[in-house]
Design a protein around this motif. Structure first.
Motif, PDB file in Angstrom:
ATOM      1  N   ALA A  43       4.318  -4.375  -1.051  1.00 56.12           N
ATOM      2  CA  ALA A  43       5.603  -4.443  -1.752  1.00 56.12           C
ATOM      3  C   ALA A  43       5.733  -3.396  -2.846  1.00 56.12           C
ATOM      4  N   THR A  44       4.633  -2.837  -3.317  1.00 55.05           N
ATOM      5  CA  THR A  44       4.705  -1.825  -4.380  1.00 55.05           C
ATOM      6  C   THR A  44       5.346  -0.527  -3.895  1.00 55.05           C
ATOM      7  N   TRP A  46       8.279  -0.244  -2.668  1.00 58.40           N
ATOM      8  CA  TRP A  46       9.708  -0.501  -2.536  1.00 58.40           C
ATOM      9  C   TRP A  46      10.576   0.750  -2.729  1.00 58.40           C
ATOM     10  N   ALA A 167       5.973  -5.226  -9.627  1.00 59.15           N
ATOM     11  CA  ALA A 167       5.262  -5.201  -8.348  1.00 59.15           C
ATOM     12  C   ALA A 167       3.779  -4.909  -8.526  1.00 59.15           C
TER      13      ALA A 167
END
Length: 260
Positions: A43-44, A46, A167
């Motif tokens: 998810a980092t 994004w 994140a």
């Protein structure tokens, strides 16, 4: 869930992959795979992922084993991590890897030249000098054992987007300290630059600024470009190790110009 492979008696057992959790953006027609570094999570990605999705990519960002919501495992050899990544498929139009993820992307591409059409490595950790290895392990394990709060991440990186701060803090909270320790220690000595000399797909290395804590050394980049014409190296001025969070616009522009 661990997926074991049956092999004939006496044959070497191939690495067993685990089913990695993934975060996804976009719907294609291009296909991009983003591989995070240690003590991080899919998810980092994004910010770059949203850019690529807008450009027409289906983007997949896994949590490596022992990270995020992916399974913990019995082994953390680089071969195991690579098996997990290759189990996500082949024929990617673009693979981007940061730090440990950069090394895994290079190893997966070396194992199968059909793995990706193009490869981008963000300050990849190809070599860790023996005299710095222990301190590196201690630092990474500490980040997973006592993960920094969002406030601490913000204080250390005041220019980051607030979503990056959240994140990164969440990813550190979810990382397994034992997995981090074994991913490093079980693969020592950490000397993997030679994989770059074997790559045959177009490869772009975006190194961090040496004045801001780069792990990929510019001298290594020059040597690689001499030895392998498939490799191009650029330094992202002003960026630390997390080049895609320190200089997101510069990284997105470089990836865009290289990827199509």
């Amino acid at each position: 869930m661990v997926m074991w492979h049956e092999v004939p008696d006496g044959a070497a057992e191939p690495p067993a992959s685990v089913a990695l959790a993934t975060t996804r953006w976009g719907a294609g027609p291009g296909r991009a795979l983003l591989l995070h570094g240690i003590v991080s999570a899919g998810a980092t990605w994004w910010q770059l992922a949203e850019t690529l999705a807008e450009d027409g990519y289906e983007v997949v960002a896994p949590d490596l084993r022992g990270h995020g919501t992916s399974p913990r495992a019995d082994s953390y050899l680089l071969a195991d991590h690579v098996a997990d990544v290759r189990a996500l498929g082949t024929g990617w139009d673009l693979v981007v890897g940061h730090s440990l993820g950069g090394l895994l992307g290079a190893l997966a591409t070396d194992a199968d030249r059909r793995f990706t059409r193009r490869l981008v490595l963000l300050d990849p950790v190809l070599d860790i000098p023996d005299d710095r290895f222990e301190s590196r392990v201690v630092q990474e394990v500490a980040d997973a054992t006592h993960p920094p709060s969002a406030q601490a991440v913000r204080a250390a990186h005041v220019a980051w987007d607030r979503r990056d701060v959240a994140a990164v803090a969440a990813a550190a909270q979810a990382a397994d300290a034992g997995a981090v320790d074994r991913t490093l220690r079980d693969n020592a000595p950490w000397r993997h630059t030679d994989v770059m000399t074997r790559l045959v797909v177009p490869t772009l290395v975006l190194g961090a600024d040496p004045a801001h804590g780069a792990l990929f050394r510019p001298r290594t980049g020059v040597e690689l470009m001499i030895r392998n014409p498939s490799v191009r190296v650029r330094v992202v001025v002003g960026a630390g190790h997390a080049v895609h969070r320190d200089r997101p616009s510069a990284v997105a522009a470089a990836v865009r110009s290289f990827s199509w």
